[in-house]
Motif scaffolding. Structure first.
Motif, PDB file in Angstrom:
ATOM      1  N   ASP A  80      59.102  37.867  21.763  1.00  0.00           N
ATOM      2  CA  ASP A  80      58.544  38.568  22.927  1.00  0.00           C
ATOM      3  C   ASP A  80      58.835  40.067  22.792  1.00  0.00           C
ATOM      4  O   ASP A  80      59.978  40.506  22.932  1.00  0.00           O
ATOM      5  N   GLN A  81      57.755  40.838  22.540  1.00  0.00           N
ATOM      6  CA  GLN A  81      57.919  42.274  22.269  1.00  0.00           C
ATOM      7  C   GLN A  81      58.164  43.075  23.550  1.00  0.00           C
ATOM      8  O   GLN A  81      58.383  44.284  23.480  1.00  0.00           O
ATOM      9  N   SER A  82      58.102  42.407  24.711  1.00  0.00           N
ATOM     10  CA  SER A  82      58.202  43.160  25.965  1.00  0.00           C
ATOM     11  C   SER A  82      59.629  43.197  26.531  1.00  0.00           C
ATOM     12  O   SER A  82      59.849  43.783  27.580  1.00  0.00           O
ATOM     13  N   THR A  83      60.567  42.555  25.844  1.00  0.00           N
ATOM     14  CA  THR A  83      61.948  42.530  26.335  1.00  0.00           C
ATOM     15  C   THR A  83      62.908  42.970  25.229  1.00  0.00           C
ATOM     16  O   THR A  83      62.795  42.514  24.093  1.00  0.00           O
ATOM     17  N   SER A 136      55.937  52.193  23.995  1.00  0.00           N
ATOM     18  CA  SER A 136      56.089  50.759  23.772  1.00  0.00           C
ATOM     19  C   SER A 136      55.705  50.011  25.038  1.00  0.00           C
ATOM     20  O   SER A 136      55.499  50.607  26.090  1.00  0.00           O
ATOM     21  N   GLU A 137      55.556  48.715  24.884  1.00  0.00           N
ATOM     22  CA  GLU A 137      55.145  47.883  26.013  1.00  0.00           C
ATOM     23  C   GLU A 137      56.339  47.139  26.602  1.00  0.00           C
ATOM     24  O   GLU A 137      56.204  46.023  27.084  1.00  0.00           O
ATOM     25  N   VAL A 138      57.539  47.748  26.537  1.00  0.00           N
ATOM     26  CA  VAL A 138      58.740  47.075  27.026  1.00  0.00           C
ATOM     27  C   VAL A 138      58.707  46.983  28.553  1.00  0.00           C
ATOM     28  O   VAL A 138      58.512  47.987  29.238  1.00  0.00           O
ATOM     29  N   LYS A 139      58.885  45.743  29.042  1.00  0.00           N
ATOM     30  CA  LYS A 139      58.824  45.524  30.488  1.00  0.00           C
ATOM     31  C   LYS A 139      60.189  45.273  31.099  1.00  0.00           C
ATOM     32  O   LYS A 139      60.348  45.289  32.313  1.00  0.00           O
TER      33      LYS A 139
END
Lengths: 200, 200
Positions: A80-83, A136-139
């Protein structure tokens, strides 16, 4: 312990005694084991020592161990690239991976803020973390620094910094260890468990 | 412990985990230490490992560690040539040398009689001990095998054999450890201390 051994065996005992967690008695025991071991077994150990020094590096992205420029986790498209989970040391990656409870990416700080030892934010890989967060798409950032004074200080520092960037940040829960005995929990752990109690 | 590390570091953890007294956690800790250590320090450890395998042998006379054909004790003319202390393993030499209470020679058996593990007198260096006693001026054999069942069995075996050869034989005293507490001594040690009591 006096050294009454002759040359080579004493040299090996001295070298082994420099390793973390290896006292004089263990160093002696290992040295005698080496002496009696098969030459090919000792050669395999020597080759493994050399290979770690030449082949293992830090991942350019997250700071985890890597044999190439990036570690296997950063290279894995299924993660998971968002965490991003922020940890102090590379061995913490293994501890978290064993839980199978986390499928995101990591960021190894390389330590914790510790003014007594002269370690401030600039000695940690915080600049690299900020760079990762650009474009980046980090959420979510999960802060998993150690549950001690330095780890807490680092977590607070990061949380404040990330707040200004509007990135949601969480911290691993503090509380009673599973399988433990409430009677033997220390006061700080127990009071944290009260603070973090959840409605059932 | 699952292995989530990549190649070289996991190989080193596996190799270190084969060493006596090094569990998975210590192996991991040492491997990480090696990774961050100075290359020259790791090279010194690797050289010390190789040197022990190539240079350290067993003394042809007594079985102690030696870098030549004979160990430094057998080669030392100041040692009392009329007494031989019989021990199980080479590290026992160092333990006795530290006391400065003994100035004679040694004979390393390489173990103790242990029928369960299939170790009989012929697997030990007893033949070599008998060879030393031919044409020698040995006046006393001190048996210093370990104070456990196998060590006692070996001591008894040796004492009977040496009796037929008319060589005076002694055994290290069994009793309360100095600095210990009588209240906490085990029953066998305490009964041996009674048996071995001396008139004051």
């Amino acid at each position: 312990m006096n050294s009454v051994y002759e040359g080579a065996i004493q040299d090996l005992i001295d070298e082994l005694g420099q390793l973390p967690g290896v006292g004089p008695k263990s160093a002696q025991r290992i040295a005698f084991h080496i002496m009696e071991a098969e030459t090919e077994d000792v050669e395999r150990l020597r080759a493994a020592l050399a290979a770690v020094k030449t082949r293992v590096k830090h991942c350019e992205t997250c700071g985890n161990l890597a044999e190439g420029e990036q570690c296997s986790i950063c290279l894995d498209p299924r993660r998971d690239q968002s965490t991003i989970c922020v940890i102090e040391q590379a061995p913490d990656v293994q501890a978290i991976e064993r839980t199978h409870a986390y499928r995101g990416l990591y960021h190894v700080l390389g330590g914790a803020i510790d003014p007594i030892r002269g370690i401030g934010p600039e000695q940690l890989r915080i600049r690299q973390l900020l760079a990762r967060l650009q474009n980046s798409e980090v959420k979510e950032i999960v802060i998993a620094t150690d549950p001690n004074i330095e780890g807490e200080a680092t977590a607070t520092y990061l949380a404040r910094m990330l707040e200004t960037m509007n990135i949601p940040t969480s911290r691993l829960a503090l509380g009673l260890p599973v399988g433990g005995d409430l009677e033997y929990a220390d006061e700080i752990t127990l009071s944290r468990a009260f603070e973090g109690r959840r409605i059932m």
